[in-house]
Design a protein around this motif. Structure first.
Motif, PDB file in Angstrom:
ATOM      1  N   SER A   1      -6.835  -1.357  10.560  1.00  0.00           N
ATOM      2  CA  SER A   1      -8.138  -0.699  10.258  1.00  0.00           C
ATOM      3  C   SER A   1      -8.491   0.035   9.084  1.00  0.00           C
ATOM      4  CB  SER A   1      -8.451  -0.229  11.924  1.00  0.00           C
ATOM      5  OG  SER A   1      -8.150   1.031  11.554  1.00  0.00           O
ATOM      6  N   ARG A   2      -7.543   0.538   8.743  1.00  0.00           N
ATOM      7  CA  ARG A   2      -8.053   1.358   7.262  1.00  0.00           C
ATOM      8  C   ARG A   2      -9.411   0.222   6.311  1.00  0.00           C
ATOM      9  NH1 ARG A   2      -8.578   5.111   9.321  1.00  0.00           N
ATOM     10  NH2 ARG A   2      -8.324   4.373  10.942  1.00  0.00           N
TER      11      ARG A   2
ATOM     12  N   GLY B   1      -1.568   4.410  -1.308  1.00  0.00           N
ATOM     13  CA  GLY B   1      -2.611   4.861  -0.494  1.00  0.00           C
ATOM     14  C   GLY B   1      -4.594   5.461  -1.860  1.00  0.00           C
TER      15      GLY B   1
ATOM     16  N   TRP C   1      -2.667  15.165   7.447  1.00  0.00           N
ATOM     17  CA  TRP C   1      -1.778  14.024   7.566  1.00  0.00           C
ATOM     18  C   TRP C   1      -0.809  15.289   7.646  1.00  0.00           C
ATOM     19  CZ3 TRP C   1       2.046  13.169   3.488  1.00  0.00           C
ATOM     20  CH2 TRP C   1       2.557  11.938   3.771  1.00  0.00           C
TER      21      TRP C   1
ATOM     22  N   PHE D   1      -6.345   2.285   0.090  1.00  0.00           N
ATOM     23  CA  PHE D   1      -6.634   2.273   1.758  1.00  0.00           C
ATOM     24  C   PHE D   1      -5.438   3.254   2.095  1.00  0.00           C
ATOM     25  CE2 PHE D   1      -6.817  -2.293   0.983  1.00  0.00           C
ATOM     26  CZ  PHE D   1      -8.024  -2.240   1.478  1.00  0.00           C
TER      27      PHE D   1
ATOM     28  N   PHE E   1      -4.283   0.191  13.600  1.00  0.00           N
ATOM     29  CA  PHE E   1      -4.149   1.422  12.471  1.00  0.00           C
ATOM     30  C   PHE E   1      -4.358   1.612  11.279  1.00  0.00           C
ATOM     31  CE2 PHE E   1      -3.020   5.690  10.056  1.00  0.00           C
ATOM     32  CZ  PHE E   1      -4.584   6.372  10.064  1.00  0.00           C
ATOM     33  N   ALA E   2      -3.412   1.050  10.830  1.00  0.00           N
ATOM     34  CA  ALA E   2      -3.297   0.554   9.673  1.00  0.00           C
ATOM     35  C   ALA E   2      -4.163  -0.853   9.199  1.00  0.00           C
ATOM     36  CB  ALA E   2      -1.216  -0.106   9.410  1.00  0.00           C
TER      37      ALA E   2
ATOM     38  N   SER F   1     -11.455  -3.367   5.803  1.00  0.00           N
ATOM     39  CA  SER F   1     -10.456  -2.768   6.182  1.00  0.00           C
ATOM     40  C   SER F   1      -8.769  -3.707   5.359  1.00  0.00           C
ATOM     41  CB  SER F   1     -10.564  -3.806   7.087  1.00  0.00           C
ATOM     42  OG  SER F   1     -10.958  -5.111   7.511  1.00  0.00           O
TER      43      SER F   1
ATOM     44  N   ASN G   1       0.758  -1.473   0.056  1.00  0.00           N
ATOM     45  CA  ASN G   1      -0.050   0.035  -0.153  1.00  0.00           C
ATOM     46  C   ASN G   1       0.602   1.256  -0.021  1.00  0.00           C
ATOM     47  OD1 ASN G   1      -2.805   1.434   0.240  1.00  0.00           O
ATOM     48  ND2 ASN G   1      -1.473   2.011   2.273  1.00  0.00           N
TER      49      ASN G   1
ATOM     50  N   ASP H   1     -11.695   0.735   2.445  1.00  0.00           N
ATOM     51  CA  ASP H   1     -12.100   1.275   1.335  1.00  0.00           C
ATOM     52  C   ASP H   1     -13.248   1.662   1.283  1.00  0.00           C
ATOM     53  OD1 ASP H   1     -13.445  -0.401   0.582  1.00  0.00           O
ATOM     54  OD2 ASP H   1     -12.132  -1.809  -0.523  1.00  0.00           O
TER      55      ASP H   1
ATOM     56  N   LEU I   1       1.597   2.705   4.059  1.00  0.00           N
ATOM     57  CA  LEU I   1       1.466   2.147   5.779  1.00  0.00           C
ATOM     58  C   LEU I   1       2.060   0.994   5.865  1.00  0.00           C
ATOM     59  CD1 LEU I   1      -2.434   1.164   5.548  1.00  0.00           C
ATOM     60  CD2 LEU I   1      -2.042   2.719   6.612  1.00  0.00           C
TER      61      LEU I   1
END
Length: 419
Positions: A162-163, A138, A331, A141, A159-160, A170, A135, A165, A146
């Protein structure tokens, strides 16, 4: 970190035809009608490319590992297994309308380095480890990078994973679906250095007719989501002085951003890439605009100055236009300085091969930018046609790809040491 000078004297070059064939073969996984590639991370097309890479590694007898973020590690043994491996890394995922080379060149050239050493019967003291990071783009996701950022400790694993689309899938579920959620814990591996070969994604090398960019740093970035709130009203009955036109306020703000970026040129850039006007009716004065904003600059203080000036512009337009201009920072990444020692090895390898070269700062983000926080890292750039990337028209010549792969080969050999 000591490089092996003798390694650079080898008149060793990659099999350019095999490298080019690998690039064209993998371009079929997600290939588009316009000659590009749509291979979103952890999609079925990404699985096909990953399977191809793992099969190629297995056929050559390399050890393959997969971590819990789906990063693939392909290791060629060294004669001194106690030494930390030298990593060669990039990515196989693409933008929705991407090309054949962005990231892909770095992975496939890394595979070609291992194969070339096999063909020549050359062993290295330290192992060499080829990595496909998960990834980077991005596009499916967010945010990107990531896999490499979890490896570097910049992003939490939870966190990664749980991202999600746009369909609510996820990263964790997508990894399971394509069979690439490994048991190895991301971040556990250690490397003595990392090299990443990449197309420039800009026009400088081509315009200057320089073969190799030695990348010593990467620009910092700040991303915002923005919204301008005005008031919807009838386009025919609302007098101009009584309007709170969100689009007009947005236009003024966009020009302010352009002025801010121009004041920092050429190092600094500012971009509004997305703007959605609401309600989107021909005869209604726009009541809202939602937009993206990003700044990039290699100097942290100047990047901060750009951020402050954007906030000042938003406040001024809010007062004068009667529309609320809100900026939400989502970010940020500080400028990255790559390892001078690794960059020196790259430049010396280019010189030894008789290739013109120049020092460069990357305006784009790369996996190397994350890994550099943990491992001495630097990048190699090669030209791409007209500087076009993130586009199906993205193109690079076989000769330029081979030149970059040869610099990668000799840099890796110098860092790993010939046995």
């Amino acid at each position: 970190m000591l490089a092996d000078p003798a390694a650079r004297t080898e008149k060793l070059i990659v099999n350019s035809e095999r490298l080019w064939a690998s690039i064209m073969e993998t371009a079929q996984f997600g290939g588009t009608l316009k000659g590009g590639v749509k291979r979103l991370t952890l999609s079925e097309e990404d699985k096909q490319a990953r399977d191809w890479l793992v099969a190629a590694a297995n056929s050559s007898g390399y050890a393959t590992g997969i971590d819990d973020l789906g990063n693939i590690y392909i290791e060629r043994k060294g004669t001194e297994p106690g030494r930390l491996p030298v990593a060669i890394g990039s990515h196989l995922d693409t933008q929705p309308t991407g090309g054949k080379f962005d990231g892909i060149l770095g992975v496939l050239a890394g595979l070609e380095v291992l194969r070339t050493l096999d063909d020549a019967g050359i062993q290295t003291k330290a192992p060499l480890c080829l990595i496909d990071w998960t990834n980077e783009e991005g596009a499916r996701f967010a945010p990107g990078e990531l896999g490499s950022e979890v490896y570097a400790g910049e992003v939490e694993r939870s966190f990664a994973l749980s991202r999600m689309d746009a369909d609510g899938i996820s990263v964790a579920d997508a990894l399971e679906a394509i069979g690439y959620r490994g048991k190895e814990r991301c971040g556990e591996r250690r490397f003595s250095a990392m090299l990443e070969l990449h197309i420039e994604q800009g026009p400088v090398l081509e315009q200057e007719k320089v073969a190799i960019g030695v990348v010593t740093a990467a620009k910092g970035q700040i991303w915002f989501n923005g919204v301008i709130g005005g008031r919807e009203s009838h386009a025919g009955t609302t007098p101009m002085p009584l309007r709170k036109d969100a689009l007009s306020a947005f236009a003024e703000f966009a020009l302010a951003i352009e002025r801010i970026a121009n004041a920092e040129a050429p190092a600094g850039v500012g971009t509004i890439g997305v703007a959605v006007i609401g309600p989107g009716s021909r005869n209604t004065v726009p009541g809202s605009v939602r937009f993206s904003l990003e700044f990039r600059h290699p100097d942290k203080k100047r990047l901060e100055a750009m951020r402050v000036r954007a906030l000042d512009a938003a406040a001024l337009i809010s007062r004068t236009r009667g529309c609320d201009v809100l900026l939400e920072p989502i970010w940020a990444k500080d400028p990255v300085q790559f390892s001078p020692q690794v960059a020196d090895v790259i430049r010396e390898s280019a010189i030894a091969l008789g290739l013109s070269n120049r020092l460069m700062v990357s305006g784009a983000g790369h996996d190397a930018c994350a890994v550099a926080l943990k491992v001495p890292t630097a990048m190699i750039f090669v030209p791409c046609k007209d500087g076009i990337s993130h586009n199906e028209a993205e193109s690079a010549t076989p000769e330029d790809c081979a030149a970059g792969a040869n610099v990668l080969l000799h840099s890796a050999l110098a860092l790993a040491g010939r046995a």
